[in-house]
Scaffold this active site. Structure first.
Site, PDB file in Angstrom:
ATOM      1  N   ASP A   1       0.812  -1.229   0.000  1.00 38.88           N
ATOM      2  CA  ASP A   1       0.000   0.000   0.000  1.00 38.88           C
ATOM      3  C   ASP A   1       0.844   1.276   0.000  1.00 38.88           C
ATOM      4  OD1 ASP A   1      -1.898  -2.009   0.534  1.00 38.88           O
ATOM      5  OD2 ASP A   1      -1.918  -1.564   2.666  1.00 38.88           O
TER       6      ASP A   1
ATOM      7  N   GLU B   1     -11.045  -1.187  -3.472  1.00 34.65           N
ATOM      8  CA  GLU B   1     -10.398  -0.431  -2.407  1.00 34.65           C
ATOM      9  C   GLU B   1      -9.275   0.420  -3.001  1.00 34.65           C
ATOM     10  OE1 GLU B   1      -9.213  -3.707   0.008  1.00 34.65           O
ATOM     11  OE2 GLU B   1      -7.485  -4.219  -1.241  1.00 34.65           O
TER      12      GLU B   1
END
Length: 490
Positions: free
Chosen positions: A43, A213
């Protein structure tokens, strides 16, 4: 790049008062090798502060162990400095685990880091998206408001995976959301409280088709680009798609998938951010991916590749390139099997051994393999391993092919299966200490070997014993140095 849009046109950047470098990074990929830092991380989000590039990732490990965030910085996108524990749960009274997806930004001389914590599953649980602040890019960061900034599910969006963007007019936005829903909200100028839209709403749902997401916003040429991740984060098909709009709040209509797994390179490529080199139209996509041999969901590494645009502003699909020029002084991504190996002086150096090899975690079939090879001390040979499987420590402990050069005056090609079978050789004067460019083209059953002259092969054979496998470098009864390794799908 996309964390502050305080300048017009293509340059939307978080530079903190520093001029663009006289020699901006202009690379086709991480030329010094992916992963570009060591360790399991995911991420990544990015910022440019004071002429340095900063990457803020999630520590990829079980949720209860995700209690800290590290950062990495570089002046050239090649050599990286680690900044450990820029934020920990000890600095956030309400956070206890699952510290995720940090999003950095600078404003008014202070550095903000937005983060998710606790992986809440309902509005009854404490947690959500918080904001921390520091006086320096590398922290330490401290909780800015003593509570989550976004603590509830709104429009079905789990409060995770935040991204912050400041538009040319100074208006800041926060994009976020898991569980297949994406929201956008306005941030006030203090960067620690939410504003409202002209209609009085605090949140607007902007979920595009296929969204899962990881929303990311940037602006180029007056156009707003929303990127997001699709698929399951533990699976091989995790990927990145995007939309374009003339407004920071959409609507966002899915256009294409721009980053996905390559079964020859890595799986699970997703949850990205982007870097725009200040003052240029050079762009990189920064993301995490899973090495081919890894099955644990948390075995994720940081990578970046060049991102190109078409004349109409759409994004070309990203190719995950495999290169390593060892300019960063490390051998991240390489697995050594016998011998001694060091990355130093911009080369990958192998000490004298009888069959020491170092392999990448790839699985190429039809490919071109390149490397600069310099023979050191010893009468033996050094070169490229390709289509290798079942590799272990030992002289010929692998199943696959090998092409090398030797000061005995030859370029050679053979195959191994815990023994050695010579396939072909050709005379070639080799001087120890001089670099030779070795290329192997392996397409189907046809194998061609080139040395320096890349138009006329020194060796051409037909052999279909091995169809696919790992790539790497090897020495036999010599020391050697390797540089500018590249494997390209054909």
């Amino acid at each position: 790049m996309r964390k502050l849009a305080a300048v017009a046109g293509i340059l939307a950047t978080t530079v903190a008062g520093a001029p663009a470098s006289a020699a901006p990074p202009d690379q086709t990929t991480a030329e010094a090798g992916n992963p570009f830092v060591s360790g399991w991380y995911a991420d990544p989000d990015v910022a440019v502060y004071g002429g340095r590039y900063y990457v803020f990732p999630t520590a990829s490990r079980p949720y209860d162990q995700q209690t800290f965030l590290d950062a990495f910085s570089s002046a050239d996108l090649v050599t990286w400095t680690k900044h450990p524990n820029v934020l920990t749960t000890a600095d956030v009274s309400w956070a206890r685990r699952a510290l995720w997806a940090p999003a950095p930004i600078e404003r008014n001389g202070r550095y903000y880091l937005y983060f998710a914590a606790n992986d809440i599953q309902s509005n009854a649980e404490p947690g959500g998206i918080g904001v921390a602040v520091a006086d320096r890019p590398e922290g330490p960061y401290r909780d800015a408001i003593g509570r989550p900034l976004i603590a509830q599910f709104v429009n079905g969006a789990q409060p995770i995976d935040q991204d912050v963007f400041v538009d040319d007019d100074g208006q800041a936005y926060i994009y976020y959301g898991g569980w297949g829903h994406a929201n956008v909200a306005r941030l006030n100028s203090d960067m620690t409280s939410l504003g409202t839209f002209p209609d009085g709403a605090t949140f607007k749902e902007i979920t595009p088709s296929g969204y899962v997401e990881g929303p990311q916003m940037f602006k180029r040429g007056g156009v707003y680009y929303l990127m997001w991740s699709e698929g399951g984060w533990t699976g091989p098909n995790y990927s990145v798609a995007y939309a374009m709009s003339n407004s920071p709040t959409g609507p966002f209509t899915r256009l294409d998938r721009v980053l996905a797994q390559d079964p020859a390179v890595a799986r699970g490529a997703g949850h990205n951010s982007v870097i725009n080199v200040p003052g240029t139209d050079i762009w990189y996509i920064v993301y995490h991916r899973r090495p081919l041999s890894e099955t644990d969901g948390n075995s994720r590494e940081l990578a970046y590749d060049r991102m190109y645009f078409n004349p109409d502003g759409t994004i070309r699909r990203v190719t995950m390139l495999v290169k390593d020029n060892f300019a960063d002084g490390n051998g991240y991504g390489w697995k050594t099997l016998g011998g001694t190996w060091t990355a130093t002086g911009g080369q990958y150096r192998a000490g004298h051994s009888y069959g020491g090899k170092s392999l990448l975690d790839d699985n190429h079939t039809n490919a071109v393999h390149d490397a600069d090879v310099t023979i050191g001390s010893g009468p033996g040979d050094a070169g490229l391993v390709f289509r290798a499987t079942a590799a272990a420590v030992g002289t010929d402990a692998y199943r696959g092919y090998y092409a090398g050069i030797t000061p005995r005056g030859e370029v050679l090609l053979g195959k191994a299966d815990n023994n050695w079978t010579r396939l072909a050789g050709a005379p070639l004067t080799i001087t120890p200490g001089r670099a030779y460019h070795l290329r192997v083209e392996a397409v189907g059953a046809t194998i061609r070997v080139f040395v320096d002259d890349l138009t006329t092969p020194r060796i051409t054979v037909t052999d279909s014993t091995y169809a696919a496998g790992r790539s790497g470098v090897r020495v036999y009864d010599t020391s050697a140095s390797f540089d500018n390794v590249a494997i390209t799908n054909r």
